[in-house]
Design an enzyme around this catalytic site. Structure first.
Site, PDB file in Angstrom:
ATOM      1  N   HIS A 130     -33.315 -43.516  41.062  1.00 30.92           N
ATOM      2  CA  HIS A 130     -34.301 -42.434  41.195  1.00 30.92           C
ATOM      3  C   HIS A 130     -34.960 -42.471  42.572  1.00 30.92           C
ATOM      4  CE1 HIS A 130     -34.745 -42.368  36.517  1.00 30.92           C
ATOM      5  NE2 HIS A 130     -33.629 -41.800  36.941  1.00 30.92           N
ATOM      6  N   SER A 167     -33.750 -47.621  38.042  1.00 27.93           N
ATOM      7  CA  SER A 167     -34.937 -47.079  38.714  1.00 27.93           C
ATOM      8  C   SER A 167     -35.815 -48.266  39.093  1.00 27.93           C
ATOM      9  CB  SER A 167     -35.652 -46.069  37.798  1.00 27.93           C
ATOM     10  OG  SER A 167     -36.670 -45.393  38.504  1.00 27.93           O
ATOM     11  N   ASP A 216     -34.365 -41.621  31.250  1.00 22.47           N
ATOM     12  CA  ASP A 216     -33.118 -41.169  31.862  1.00 22.47           C
ATOM     13  C   ASP A 216     -31.983 -42.130  31.507  1.00 22.47           C
ATOM     14  OD1 ASP A 216     -31.489 -39.525  33.370  1.00 22.47           O
ATOM     15  OD2 ASP A 216     -31.933 -40.553  35.252  1.00 22.47           O
TER      16      ASP A 216
END
Length: 197
Positions: free
Chosen positions: A37, A10, A128
């Site tokens: 992301h 990300s 995540d």
């Protein structure tokens, strides 16, 4: 059997991704799946990575066969999951407030490919990938994280370290070298190439 490599990134993950894909040789036998992301926003990530990679890089497409030596990127607004030999896309509920998310990919890869999976978590916010790495390890796969101290945003790798006890915590350069070497070998029991750091 060749490896299935799943990578999550990300914030701050683009440059590590570029360095990693640049290290993979043109005859690389494993398949690579990347989740960043990006939400529903337009993305040029496959094109950006293709500038550094010798491999074919493209957004994943639903119900397409998995091919060795290809890099598949989760498309905007869709989770990417794996079944035996195939890629599936869906617009299921957001995970960790995002879609695409890494955990659906990691968990599905672990269930479909077991010890053939290598899971990698790079720089990024939130948690995540941590649950996905746990499942990969539970199914006999290998899990690696970027060193938090060299990550632009250390939250994702730090959470994975706290929850999962990864096989290795490495610099981006060492992750690239590890994937280049270990991703070129047939699946075997154990992960002796990974030194705990």
């Amino acid at each position: 059997m060749s490896k299935i490599i799943v990578i999550a990134a990300s914030a701050g993950g683009l440059e590590p991704l570029r360095r990693i894909v640049a290290a993979l040789p043109c005859a690389f036998p494993s398949s690579i799946f990347i989740v960043v992301h990006i939400g529903d926003h337009r993305s040029d990530l496959p094109q950006i990575l293709s500038w550094s990679s010798r491999l074919n890089v493209a957004f994943a497409k639903h119900d397409r066969p998995i091919r060795p030596g290809h890099i598949y990127v989760a498309p905007p607004g869709q989770h990417m999951v794996l079944e035996a030999g195939r890629i599936r896309l869906n617009r299921g509920p957001k995970v960790h407030h995002t879609r695409p998310a890494a955990d659906p990919l990691f968990i599905s890869a672990a269930k479909a490919y077991g010890k053939s999976v290598i899971g990698v978590v790079l720089s990024g916010g939130d948690s995540d990938g941590a649950e996905g790495l746990r499942v990969i390890k539970e199914h006999g796969g290998c899990v690696v994280v970027q060193k938090p101290e060299e990550s632009f945003n250390p939250s994702m790798p730090a959470t994975a370290i706290a929850r999962d006890h990864p096989d290795a915590c490495l610099s981006v350069a060492d992750i690239a070298r590890f994937l280049q070497a270990y991703g070129s070998e047939p699946t075997r029991t154990g992960h002796s190439l990974v030194d705990r750091k």
